[in-house]
Design a protein around this motif. Structure first.
Motif, PDB file in Angstrom:
ATOM      1  N   SER A  16      16.998  11.286  -1.151  1.00  0.00           N
ATOM      2  CA  SER A  16      16.390  11.942   0.011  1.00  0.00           C
ATOM      3  C   SER A  16      17.392  12.852   0.718  1.00  0.00           C
ATOM      4  O   SER A  16      17.038  13.959   1.155  1.00  0.00           O
ATOM      5  CB  SER A  16      15.843  10.893   0.987  1.00  0.00           C
ATOM      6  OG  SER A  16      16.875  10.048   1.463  1.00  0.00           O
TER       7      SER A  16
ATOM      8  N   ALA B  15      13.041  14.604  -3.464  1.00  0.00           N
ATOM      9  CA  ALA B  15      12.172  13.945  -2.494  1.00  0.00           C
ATOM     10  C   ALA B  15      11.150  13.065  -3.210  1.00  0.00           C
ATOM     11  O   ALA B  15      10.890  11.924  -2.800  1.00  0.00           O
ATOM     12  CB  ALA B  15      11.467  14.985  -1.620  1.00  0.00           C
TER      13      ALA B  15
ATOM     14  N   ALA C  65      12.517  11.397   3.079  1.00  0.00           N
ATOM     15  CA  ALA C  65      11.814  11.963   1.920  1.00  0.00           C
ATOM     16  C   ALA C  65      10.387  12.344   2.277  1.00  0.00           C
ATOM     17  O   ALA C  65       9.880  13.393   1.841  1.00  0.00           O
ATOM     18  CB  ALA C  65      11.819  10.962   0.761  1.00  0.00           C
TER      19      ALA C  65
ATOM     20  N   GLN D 130       8.892  16.051   2.013  1.00  0.00           N
ATOM     21  CA  GLN D 130       7.703  16.285   1.207  1.00  0.00           C
ATOM     22  C   GLN D 130       6.614  16.976   2.011  1.00  0.00           C
ATOM     23  O   GLN D 130       5.947  17.905   1.528  1.00  0.00           O
ATOM     24  CB  GLN D 130       7.180  14.954   0.656  1.00  0.00           C
ATOM     25  CG  GLN D 130       6.100  15.103  -0.395  1.00  0.00           C
ATOM     26  CD  GLN D 130       6.646  15.686  -1.682  1.00  0.00           C
ATOM     27  OE1 GLN D 130       7.562  15.131  -2.279  1.00  0.00           O
ATOM     28  NE2 GLN D 130       6.102  16.797  -2.127  1.00  0.00           N
TER      29      GLN D 130
END
Length: 315
Positions: free
Chosen positions: A242, A261, A274, A278
């Motif tokens: 991440s 991610a 993450a 995203q």
């Protein structure tokens, strides 16, 4: 050039399949193979060919071969592509059964006792005739792509099985490996005991701390390199993936940010960093992502590249 029936439209471009080389090929092999293909597709080598074949050769060279060589011959793009392959291999290795394939060479590789030798032999056999007949080039690239997929599956599965059985892979057993922990000799009489070894979390923290120092100095390249080294040691760390995704996002490398991610969320679905990355990627790049355009402007499926791995052929 349109993708022909029976080929794959997948997530990543299989540049190794385009050039007909193993996924472990070094820069010298890449250049030698490129020059061989370029000579075959050069107009001087096709002086007696039809106009249609000359046009087809030109498109193969400009839309497929040259872009593949451009990525695999440069250190940074090649390293990033290898990382994508590694992550894809890890994903394949966690599968409960082999991926579905249609080509005979890939099917044979599923059960080959010596996977490395069988893989290289199969790649070389297909590559030897890959660009001899222009109307069959795409079909052979598809077979090579399936071979690459099966090879990554076999090697990743073997590594996972070794870990489950308690057998340490050779790379981890190397004395120079960050994860190697050779037994310390007993202290001599009258001497102080050796200091305790650092825990894994302490070592991981040191990687991240160094990366954060580089980040604060806006030296993002060094920060990325630091975290890539961390992932070599801790490939299952959602924290590593991440944070690396956030660094890639800051440098505008959207594709790599998305890869890491996604990997972090596969490991730890509730990883906040993450999930945030995203969400940002989906909002900012949703339209381009749906159209298949990467951050570098290359088309994943409709602009002349194969994807790397995927499902069965369409009839």
């Amino acid at each position: 050039m349109q993708l022909e029936q029976g080929l794959f439209k997948l997530d990543f471009s299989d540049y190794h399949a385009v050039l007909g080389i193993p996924v472990s090929a070094d820069a010298k092999v890449v250049r030698k193979r490129y020059l061989t293909i370029a000579r075959k597709l050069h107009p001087d080598s096709l002086s007696t060919a039809s106009t249609a074949d000359k046009q087809r050769a030109s498109e193969l060279l400009s839309k497929w071969v040259n872009p593949a060589y451009e990525v695999l011959s440069q250190d940074k793009p090649s390293t990033e592509h290898q990382l994508v392959l590694k992550l894809k291999g890890q994903t394949l290795g966690r599968a409960t059964k082999p991926p579905e394939v249609d080509s005979e060479p890939a099917k044979q590789l599923i059960k080959a006792p010596h996977v490395d030798a069988a893989y290289r032999q199969a790649v070389n056999a297909l590559a030897s005739e890959q660009y001899d007949k222009l109307d069959s080039v795409l079909q052979i690239i598809g077979q090579l792509s399936e071979l690459n997929m099966m090879y990554l599956y076999r090697t990743a599965s073997s590594a996972a099985a070794s870990q489950r059985s308690g057998v340490t892979p050779k790379a981890q057993a190397s004395p120079t490996s960050p994860t190697a922990t050779p037994a310390a000799p007993p202290p001599k009489s009258g001497t102080a005991p050796p200091p305790p070894r650092r825990s894994q979390s302490t070592i991981l923290d040191s990687y991240i701390n160094r990366a954060q120092e580089h980040e604060q100095s806006q030296d993002y390249g060094q920060a990325v390199l630091e975290m890539r080294e961390a992932i070599k040691t801790y490939p299952q760390s959602a924290r590593c993936h991440s944070y690396l995704a956030s660094l890639y996002l800051k440098t505008g490398q959207v594709t790599m940010a998305r890869v890491h991610a996604k990997r972090a969320l596969e490991i730890t679905p509730d990883n906040e960093l993450a999930k945030t990355i995203q969400t940002r990627l989906d909002r900012a790049g949703g339209a381009s992502g749906k159209s298949g355009t990467t951050a570098k402007g290359s088309d994943k499926s409709s602009g002349g590249f194969f994807g790397l791995f995927g499902g069965k052929k369409k009839s």
